[in-house]
Design an enzyme around this catalytic site. Structure first.
Site, short mmCIF file in Angstrom:
data_model
loop_
_atom_site.label_atom_id
_atom_site.label_comp_id
_atom_site.label_asym_id
_atom_site.label_seq_id
_atom_site.Cartn_x
_atom_site.Cartn_y
_atom_site.Cartn_z
N ASP A 251 -5.80 -3.71 -2.09
CA ASP A 251 -4.72 -3.37 -1.16
C ASP A 251 -4.07 -4.62 -0.55
O ASP A 251 -4.76 -5.49 -0.02
CB ASP A 251 -5.30 -2.50 -0.05
CG ASP A 251 -4.25 -1.84 0.82
OD1 ASP A 251 -3.40 -2.56 1.38
OD2 ASP A 251 -4.26 -0.60 0.92
N SER B 203 0.83 -1.20 0.00
CA SER B 203 0.00 0.00 0.00
C SER B 203 0.87 1.26 0.00
O SER B 203 1.70 1.44 -0.88
CB SER B 203 -0.97 -0.05 1.18
OG SER B 203 -2.02 0.87 1.01
#
Length: 267
Positions: free
Chosen positions: A155, A41
């Site tokens: 993510d 991320s």
């Protein structure tokens, strides 16, 4: 003095991930040579900027953001897949740092995402840098997922928030990790009476707790030589307009971790 070689692992955490910039600056100032990077991320975003050799212009750009500029980078989507398209921020970054293939970057790099269809972890260490970053930062319900090769990528924090097992590590390299979503710093008595609970807070805090437990297990399986931690409640997930402050906090927690390590080694 010989530099200490470090394989660096950077966690996700939204705006808190800007602290990775300060951590890298402090590590280098204290004699570390970063030989490889893996990130999830926001850790993939900062790690990619560093591994491509463009961390300083990225730092300057982030620290120039105010509330208005942050809002101007949000391209809202009329979609049930996510609130934000994510194209505008990637386009702005490409104007700052040109795209490059990961295998051509001066430092080995890997970004972690997850395939929503299978639940499997996806490690991206080849191809376009921004393709890898965009997939890794696809926070569920916030950013629209990325469709790639029959996968629906979200993510990487959902499966591996601190990818200690995905960084390329040579003999003699120290395993250094920066976790900006560490266990909460506020006293339990304070957290037991939060000012308000809403859909957003329930979603983000429950996700942070889940990722903290996964990270703890990863640290037990792949024990880092140096673990730098910043509590998840230190900054908000979208407080990018506080980047200057967050970078400095990254330096501070890194100095503290190094000082603690020296103290432990001296005992």
């Amino acid at each position: 003095m010989n530099k200490r070689r470090a394989a660096l692992v950077l966690a996700g955490g939204g705006a808190r991930g800007v602290a990775h910039i300060g951590a890298i600056m402090e590590l280098e100032s204290q004699g570390f040579e970063i030989t490889s990077v893996a990130g999830t991320s926001m850790g993939a975003l900062v790690g990619g900027m560093y591994a491509s050799g463009h961390l300083e212009p990225f730092r300057e750009w982030m620290c120039a953001l105010d509330r208005y500029k942050v809002f101007s980078l949000v391209d809202f989507a009329l979609s049930t897949e996510g609130l934000v398209k994510g194209k505008r921020v990637i386009r702005a970054m490409k104007e700052l740092v040109p795209d490059i293939r990961i295998e051509q970057m001066p430092i080995p790099f890997a970004a972690v995402a997850a395939d929503l269809l299978t639940g499997r972890e996806v490690v991206i260490d080849r191809g376009g840098l921004y393709d890898a970053i965009r997939a890794s930062i696809s926070i569920p319900s916030v950013f629209q997922p990325v469709r790639r090769g029959g996968m629906v990528l979200i993510d990487g924090g959902t499966v591996n928030p601190l990818p200690l097992n995905r960084v390329r590590r040579e003999p003699g390299d120290l395993l250094v990790a920066v976790d900006v979503s560490a266990p909460f710093g506020a006293e339990a008595s304070v957290r037991s009476n939060p000012p308000s609970l809403n859909y957003y807070k329930l979603l983000t805090v429950s996700s942070e707790i889940m990722q903290q437990h996964i990270t703890q297990l990863m640290c037990e399986l792949y024990k880092p030589d140096l673990l730098i931690e910043m509590p998840a409640d230190r900054f908000g997930l979208f407080e990018f307009y506080r980047s200057t402050e967050i970078v400095e906090e990254g330096r501070r927690v890194t100095r503290a971790a190094l000082e603690q390590q020296i103290t432990v080694e001296a005992v």
